[in-house]
Design a protein around this motif. Structure first.
Motif, PDB file in Angstrom:
ATOM      1  N   LYS A  43      77.951 -35.546  94.435  1.00  0.00           N
ATOM      2  CA  LYS A  43      78.914 -35.074  95.429  1.00  0.00           C
ATOM      3  C   LYS A  43      78.215 -34.773  96.746  1.00  0.00           C
ATOM      4  O   LYS A  43      77.159 -34.117  96.758  1.00  0.00           O
ATOM      5  CB  LYS A  43      79.637 -33.837  94.909  1.00  0.00           C
ATOM      6  N   PRO A  44      78.781 -35.199  97.870  1.00  0.00           N
ATOM      7  CA  PRO A  44      78.123 -35.008  99.170  1.00  0.00           C
ATOM      8  C   PRO A  44      77.839 -33.539  99.494  1.00  0.00           C
ATOM      9  O   PRO A  44      76.812 -33.231 100.097  1.00  0.00           O
ATOM     10  CB  PRO A  44      79.118 -35.620 100.170  1.00  0.00           C
ATOM     11  N   ASN A  45      78.738 -32.641  99.097  1.00  0.00           N
ATOM     12  CA  ASN A  45      78.503 -31.231  99.422  1.00  0.00           C
ATOM     13  C   ASN A  45      77.267 -30.688  98.705  1.00  0.00           C
ATOM     14  O   ASN A  45      76.607 -29.772  99.202  1.00  0.00           O
ATOM     15  CB  ASN A  45      79.727 -30.376  99.075  1.00  0.00           C
ATOM     16  N   ILE A  46      76.916 -31.280  97.562  1.00  0.00           N
ATOM     17  CA  ILE A  46      75.720 -30.844  96.836  1.00  0.00           C
ATOM     18  C   ILE A  46      74.461 -31.452  97.445  1.00  0.00           C
ATOM     19  O   ILE A  46      73.446 -30.762  97.608  1.00  0.00           O
ATOM     20  CB  ILE A  46      75.835 -31.197  95.343  1.00  0.00           C
ATOM     21  N   THR A  47      74.512 -32.705  97.816  1.00  0.00           N
ATOM     22  CA  THR A  47      73.327 -33.329  98.410  1.00  0.00           C
ATOM     23  C   THR A  47      72.993 -32.729  99.769  1.00  0.00           C
ATOM     24  O   THR A  47      71.836 -32.783 100.211  1.00  0.00           O
ATOM     25  CB  THR A  47      73.516 -34.854  98.549  1.00  0.00           C
ATOM     26  N   ARG A  48      73.983 -32.151 100.436  1.00  0.00           N
ATOM     27  CA  ARG A  48      73.730 -31.522 101.748  1.00  0.00           C
ATOM     28  C   ARG A  48      73.143 -30.120 101.614  1.00  0.00           C
ATOM     29  O   ARG A  48      72.664 -29.550 102.589  1.00  0.00           O
ATOM     30  CB  ARG A  48      75.035 -31.447 102.558  1.00  0.00           C
ATOM     31  N   MET A  49      73.198 -29.532 100.423  1.00  0.00           N
ATOM     32  CA  MET A  49      72.758 -28.160 100.228  1.00  0.00           C
ATOM     33  C   MET A  49      71.244 -28.057 100.162  1.00  0.00           C
ATOM     34  O   MET A  49      70.542 -29.047  99.970  1.00  0.00           O
ATOM     35  CB  MET A  49      73.349 -27.589  98.931  1.00  0.00           C
ATOM     36  N   SER A  50      70.756 -26.823 100.336  1.00  0.00           N
ATOM     37  CA  SER A  50      69.362 -26.503 100.064  1.00  0.00           C
ATOM     38  C   SER A  50      69.314 -25.649  98.811  1.00  0.00           C
ATOM     39  O   SER A  50      70.197 -24.830  98.566  1.00  0.00           O
ATOM     40  CB  SER A  50      68.738 -25.734 101.229  1.00  0.00           C
ATOM     41  N   ALA A  51      68.278 -25.824  98.006  1.00  0.00           N
ATOM     42  CA  ALA A  51      68.152 -25.045  96.770  1.00  0.00           C
ATOM     43  C   ALA A  51      67.826 -23.594  97.094  1.00  0.00           C
ATOM     44  O   ALA A  51      67.156 -23.286  98.089  1.00  0.00           O
ATOM     45  CB  ALA A  51      67.070 -25.642  95.889  1.00  0.00           C
ATOM     46  N   TYR A  52      68.310 -22.686  96.251  1.00  0.00           N
ATOM     47  CA  TYR A  52      67.917 -21.282  96.343  1.00  0.00           C
ATOM     48  C   TYR A  52      66.530 -21.172  95.725  1.00  0.00           C
ATOM     49  O   TYR A  52      66.368 -21.335  94.512  1.00  0.00           O
ATOM     50  CB  TYR A  52      68.933 -20.404  95.609  1.00  0.00           C
ATOM     51  N   ALA A  53      65.538 -20.931  96.548  1.00  0.00           N
ATOM     52  CA  ALA A  53      64.142 -20.965  96.090  1.00  0.00           C
ATOM     53  C   ALA A  53      63.429 -19.675  96.470  1.00  0.00           C
ATOM     54  O   ALA A  53      62.760 -19.600  97.504  1.00  0.00           O
ATOM     55  CB  ALA A  53      63.428 -22.173  96.689  1.00  0.00           C
ATOM     56  N   PRO A  54      63.558 -18.621  95.657  1.00  0.00           N
ATOM     57  CA  PRO A  54      62.867 -17.367  95.953  1.00  0.00           C
ATOM     58  C   PRO A  54      61.355 -17.560  95.912  1.00  0.00           C
ATOM     59  O   PRO A  54      60.846 -18.396  95.167  1.00  0.00           O
ATOM     60  CB  PRO A  54      63.339 -16.429  94.836  1.00  0.00           C
ATOM     61  N   PRO A  55      60.614 -16.800  96.722  1.00  0.00           N
ATOM     62  CA  PRO A  55      59.160 -16.992  96.824  1.00  0.00           C
ATOM     63  C   PRO A  55      58.402 -16.422  95.631  1.00  0.00           C
ATOM     64  O   PRO A  55      57.809 -15.345  95.686  1.00  0.00           O
ATOM     65  CB  PRO A  55      58.821 -16.244  98.116  1.00  0.00           C
ATOM     66  N   LEU A  56      58.385 -17.173  94.543  1.00  0.00           N
ATOM     67  CA  LEU A  56      57.761 -16.718  93.297  1.00  0.00           C
ATOM     68  C   LEU A  56      56.270 -17.029  93.223  1.00  0.00           C
ATOM     69  O   LEU A  56      55.572 -16.481  92.369  1.00  0.00           O
ATOM     70  CB  LEU A  56      58.475 -17.378  92.107  1.00  0.00           C
ATOM     71  N   GLU A  57      55.799 -17.907  94.103  1.00  0.00           N
ATOM     72  CA  GLU A  57      54.408 -18.363  94.030  1.00  0.00           C
ATOM     73  C   GLU A  57      53.425 -17.205  94.132  1.00  0.00           C
ATOM     74  O   GLU A  57      53.518 -16.373  95.036  1.00  0.00           O
ATOM     75  CB  GLU A  57      54.147 -19.354  95.174  1.00  0.00           C
ATOM     76  N   GLY A  58      52.463 -17.165  93.219  1.00  0.00           N
ATOM     77  CA  GLY A  58      51.360 -16.226  93.318  1.00  0.00           C
ATOM     78  C   GLY A  58      51.652 -14.803  92.871  1.00  0.00           C
ATOM     79  O   GLY A  58      50.786 -13.938  92.987  1.00  0.00           O
ATOM     80  N   ARG A  59      52.836 -14.550  92.349  1.00  0.00           N
ATOM     81  CA  ARG A  59      53.154 -13.196  91.884  1.00  0.00           C
ATOM     82  C   ARG A  59      52.537 -12.980  90.499  1.00  0.00           C
ATOM     83  O   ARG A  59      52.812 -13.743  89.581  1.00  0.00           O
ATOM     84  CB  ARG A  59      54.663 -12.977  91.801  1.00  0.00           C
ATOM     85  N   ASN A  60      51.734 -11.939  90.364  1.00  0.00           N
ATOM     86  CA  ASN A  60      51.067 -11.667  89.092  1.00  0.00           C
ATOM     87  C   ASN A  60      51.072 -10.162  88.848  1.00  0.00           C
ATOM     88  O   ASN A  60      50.430  -9.414  89.579  1.00  0.00           O
ATOM     89  CB  ASN A  60      49.627 -12.186  89.124  1.00  0.00           C
ATOM     90  N   PRO A  61      51.798  -9.712  87.830  1.00  0.00           N
ATOM     91  CA  PRO A  61      51.893  -8.268  87.594  1.00  0.00           C
ATOM     92  C   PRO A  61      50.567  -7.635  87.192  1.00  0.00           C
ATOM     93  O   PRO A  61      50.432  -6.404  87.241  1.00  0.00           O
ATOM     94  CB  PRO A  61      52.923  -8.161  86.465  1.00  0.00           C
ATOM     95  N   HIS A  62      49.580  -8.457  86.809  1.00  0.00           N
ATOM     96  CA  HIS A  62      48.266  -7.925  86.453  1.00  0.00           C
ATOM     97  C   HIS A  62      47.353  -7.811  87.674  1.00  0.00           C
ATOM     98  O   HIS A  62      46.317  -7.174  87.617  1.00  0.00           O
ATOM     99  CB  HIS A  62      47.616  -8.800  85.384  1.00  0.00           C
ATOM    100  N   GLU A  63      47.757  -8.440  88.779  1.00  0.00           N
ATOM    101  CA  GLU A  63      46.969  -8.386  90.010  1.00  0.00           C
ATOM    102  C   GLU A  63      47.677  -7.654  91.142  1.00  0.00           C
ATOM    103  O   GLU A  63      47.031  -7.183  92.071  1.00  0.00           O
ATOM    104  CB  GLU A  63      46.630  -9.806  90.473  1.00  0.00           C
ATOM    105  N   HIS A  64      48.998  -7.590  91.088  1.00  0.00           N
ATOM    106  CA  HIS A  64      49.780  -7.013  92.182  1.00  0.00           C
ATOM    107  C   HIS A  64      50.719  -5.928  91.683  1.00  0.00           C
ATOM    108  O   HIS A  64      51.164  -5.964  90.537  1.00  0.00           O
ATOM    109  CB  HIS A  64      50.629  -8.094  92.872  1.00  0.00           C
ATOM    110  N   LEU A  65      51.021  -5.006  92.582  1.00  0.00           N
ATOM    111  CA  LEU A  65      52.141  -4.101  92.387  1.00  0.00           C
ATOM    112  C   LEU A  65      53.349  -4.803  92.983  1.00  0.00           C
ATOM    113  O   LEU A  65      53.440  -4.976  94.202  1.00  0.00           O
ATOM    114  CB  LEU A  65      51.876  -2.758  93.078  1.00  0.00           C
ATOM    115  N   LEU A  66      54.270  -5.229  92.132  1.00  0.00           N
ATOM    116  CA  LEU A  66      55.377  -6.090  92.555  1.00  0.00           C
ATOM    117  C   LEU A  66      56.555  -5.242  93.018  1.00  0.00           C
ATOM    118  O   LEU A  66      57.367  -4.786  92.215  1.00  0.00           O
ATOM    119  CB  LEU A  66      55.779  -7.011  91.407  1.00  0.00           C
ATOM    120  N   LEU A  67      56.652  -5.072  94.329  1.00  0.00           N
ATOM    121  CA  LEU A  67      57.746  -4.308  94.937  1.00  0.00           C
ATOM    122  C   LEU A  67      58.605  -5.227  95.802  1.00  0.00           C
ATOM    123  O   LEU A  67      59.198  -4.786  96.789  1.00  0.00           O
ATOM    124  CB  LEU A  67      57.183  -3.159  95.780  1.00  0.00           C
ATOM    125  N   ASP A  68      58.697  -6.496  95.414  1.00  0.00           N
ATOM    126  CA  ASP A  68      59.362  -7.493  96.256  1.00  0.00           C
ATOM    127  C   ASP A  68      60.635  -8.077  95.652  1.00  0.00           C
ATOM    128  O   ASP A  68      61.407  -8.715  96.363  1.00  0.00           O
ATOM    129  CB  ASP A  68      58.401  -8.632  96.600  1.00  0.00           C
TER     130      ASP A  68
END
Length: 358
Positions: A11-36
């Motif tokens: 469907k054209p309305n889907i191909t025109r969209m951008s994905a919801y992509a939260p910034p998950l890269e590099g998050r590590n609960p053993h290295e960071h205090l995750l307050l994001d």
């Protein structure tokens, strides 16, 4: 002969969209205090861990999920009847199913903003016209603008209570005013942070069959990785929504974990009390002392607007503390800061104060 691009079959309305992509890269609960990401900042209770270990050792992974009395336990916790509850694969699935079931292509959907991006994502998939009345720091929830936006084309009104990223609460009275003004329109109330705000319309869904609630075990209960949410609504709505949800959409690990969590809820209640009664007042007091503007929040996070937000975010990151940059509607960059336990909040405040001196 030139190849036909594969995406033309969608469907054209889907191909025109951008994905919801939260910034998950590099998050590590053993290295960071995750307050994001507004997550619980402490591990879950040993009861949950042991229940999952026992399930694995029971050699049932090869069998389809069996939920037992999970609906009944969740309904008892929520103060409603089992027939008013539907479990979902995280609250995201509940949101998606409700939007799909309530709206047709071209309908209008009212989503007060700024807010959780998943609402717009689901609306885009269904090719809906999104109307976005604005929250304001001083005015809070835009009740009058929502009422004025209602029309015969309105398929759904979405209310995040409290809102994300602002933490803004919406009063029960305002929600009921909208439900009364649009009795033939679905009203989705996302109570993702209910345990923190203590505000709910669960006791009103039998009086207002156009109201649907989504909740989750991700944020407060510390179980986002195994995905379990639930919908509360009139039984007629639940029966209809079950026609959309698959029979095995909720995985067995989630069911096992939530059974254990609800059997021993004190680990959640104690955490919520510390966050809301100690950590939140500490950070609010700090921001007030430093004359830093912030939105009043009914949840476990605060959206603050220091003048040097990028410097502060980078300094916190250098100290192993992650927070979430979030811009307001006028483009001013702020920081959405999750509140952990008292010791974690004290650590964050210390680093925040250091950054102010840079």
């Amino acid at each position: 002969m030139a190849e036909t691009p594969l995406m033309t079959i969608l469907k054209p309305n889907i191909t025109r969209m951008s994905a919801y992509a939260p910034p998950l890269e590099g998050r590590n609960p053993h290295e960071h205090l995750l307050l994001d990401f507004n997550e619980r900042t402490l591990p879950v209770s040993h009861h949950i861990k042991q229940a999952l270990i026992d399930f694995i050792q029971n050699d049932r992974i090869q069998v389809y999920p069996a939920y037992g009395n999970l609906n009944e336990k969740i309904a008892d916790y929520a103060g409603v009847k089992p027939e008013q509850v539907m479990i979902t694969n995280g609250s995201d699935q509940g949101i998606d199913i409700i939007i799909r079931a309530a709206c047709s292509s071209g309908d209008e959907i009212i989503i007060p903003s700024p807010t959780f991006a998943m609402y717009q994502q689901c609306a885009g998939v269904e090719n809906l016209k999104v109307i976005e009345p604005e929250y304001t720091k001083d005015g809070g929830f835009p009740l009058q603008a929502v009422l004025e936006a209602l029309s015969p084309e309105t398929g759904l009104v979405v209310i995040a209570n409290p809102n994300n990223p602002s933490g803004t609460p919406t009063s029960v009275e305002d929600i009921l005013t909208i439900a009364k003004a649009a009795p033939d329109t679905a009203i989705l109330v996302d109570e993702c942070y209910f345990e923190y705000s203590k505000s709910t319309i669960a006791d009103q869904v039998m009086n207002f069959p156009n109201m649907l609630i989504t909740r989750t075990f991700s944020k407060t209960w510390g179980l986002p990785s195994i995905r379990l949410g639930y919908v509360i609504s009139h039984p007629d709505n639940i029966n209809a929504l079950l026609n959309v949800r698959g029979p095995y959409d909720v995985n067995q690990f989630a069911a096992v974990a939530i059974h254990a969590a609800l059997d021993h809820p004190e680990y959640t209640h104690d955490y919520v009390s510390e966050v809301m009664e100690q950590s939140k007042p500490l950070f609010e007091s700090f921001l007030q002392q430093k004359n830093i503007s912030f939105w009043n929040s009914a949840a476990n996070f605060i959206w603050a607007f220091p003048e040097n937000s990028s410097v502060i975010e980078q300094h916190l990151r250098s100290k192993g503390i992650l927070v979430r940059p979030k811009a307001s509607s006028d483009g001013k960059m702020g920081l959405r800061v999750t509140l952990g336990d008292l010791a974690q909040t004290q650590r964050m405040v210390t680093a925040f104060e250091e950054a102010l001196a840079l």
